[in-house]
Enzyme design. Structure first.
Site, short mmCIF file in Angstrom:
data_model
loop_
_atom_site.label_atom_id
_atom_site.label_comp_id
_atom_site.label_asym_id
_atom_site.label_seq_id
_atom_site.Cartn_x
_atom_site.Cartn_y
_atom_site.Cartn_z
N CYS A 93 0.85 -1.19 -0.16
CA CYS A 93 0.00 0.11 0.05
C CYS A 93 0.96 1.22 -0.05
CB CYS A 93 -1.02 -0.08 1.09
SG CYS A 93 -2.24 1.29 0.80
N HIS A 193 -3.63 -5.73 2.02
CA HIS A 193 -3.28 -5.99 3.53
C HIS A 193 -4.08 -7.12 3.89
CE1 HIS A 193 -2.18 -1.55 4.42
NE2 HIS A 193 -3.09 -1.31 3.74
N1 GLN Z 1 -2.33 7.03 2.38
C1 GLN Z 1 -2.38 6.22 1.16
C2 GLN Z 1 -3.69 6.28 0.59
O1 GLN Z 1 -4.66 6.39 1.23
C3 GLN Z 1 -1.91 4.67 1.61
C4 GLN Z 1 -2.74 4.08 2.71
C5 GLN Z 1 -2.39 2.60 3.26
O2 GLN Z 1 -1.21 2.34 3.27
N2 GLN Z 1 -3.33 1.76 3.33
O3 GLN Z 1 -3.70 5.54 -0.46
#
Ligand code: GLN
Length: 243
Positions: A93, A193
């Protein structure tokens, strides 16, 4: 054999239990009699990234990405050396986003990425946030693998030359986009995740194999009894009505 894992920004980039990926790598490699070393690395800590077989960077919200990106950019040379030496990369992510050109966050602020890959990420409006369970078909070697996980990101990642897989349920790189993550011979980068590896033992073993092959020649790993892992994996497929 030994497997050296570097867990980057363990204290800052660990959304939705991404650390479960480290536990899974440790457990599955140890079961095969491999001596596993896990080192962490946070802001301003000195580490030769090229000394590691596996580089793991988890996800983080915009706030954490803002906190780490300069430190990460300062390590670019060491990261490139690691890539050259055959280190396997697993990026989740927010970590995935920072290996591309840039991430334009929710407030319109541009966070520079490492530009190791050509893709870039721009935040969506609130109605197009990608949230929920996700199922992806990925090709690992000659095998087609169904990967299960959870995504929650505003960022829409575009210009991905080689996605990790095709989305069966969920969004992936962009809202209802159809493709998920990025993959090449040494990097698996994904929005999944869940965490990713505990419920997807085939991906965990692929990362271990890639890591081992930096220093050894290993064609396959001995099979483990994955009753619980497969039950967790299959329960998600069932819940989302995927055969
Ligand atoms: N901040 C980033 C987004 O919202 C990554 C979020 C995350 O790692 N879940 O795209």
């Amino acid at each position: 054999m030994e497997l050296k894992i570097l867990w980057m920004y363990h204290d800052l980039m660990d959304l939705y239990g991404d650390k479960g990926n480290i536990e899974t790598l440790r457990y599955r490699a140890s079961k095969r009699g491999i001596n596993v070393v896990v080192d962490t690395c946070t802001l301003q800590e000195e580490r030769n990234i090229e000394d590691y077989d596996i580089f793991f960077l988890g996800g983080g919200a915009d706030k954490e990405q803002t906190l780490i990106y300069k430190d990460l950019l300062a390590r670019k040379e060491s990261i490139l050396k690691a890539k050259e030496s055959g280190t396997a990369f697993l990026l989740i992510c927010g970590g995935y986003q920072l290996f591309g050109q840039y991430y334009l966050d929710q407030d319109g602020k541009k966070i520079d990425g490492l530009s190791i890959y050509d893709y870039y990420t721009e935040s969506s409006d609130r109605d197009h946030r990608c949230i929920g369970n996700i199922i992806v078909e990925a090709k690992i070697g000659e095998k087609q693998v169904t990967v299960v996980g959870f995504e929650n990101h505003g960022g829409q990642t575009k210009a991905v030359s080689n996605p990790f897989g095709k989305v069966i349920v969920g969004h992936g790189n962009t809202y209802k986009g159809g493709y998920e993550g990025y993959m090449d011979a040494k990097t698996i980068a994904t929005y999944m995740h869940g965490p990713l590896l505990p419920k997807n033992p085939a991906i965990a073993d692929e990362v271990i194999l890639r890591g081992l092959n930096r220093r050894y020649v290993v064609e396959h790993l001995e099979a483990l009894q994955d009753t619980l892992e497969n039950a967790a994996h299959d329960a998600m497929l069932k819940r989302l009505n995927v055969k």
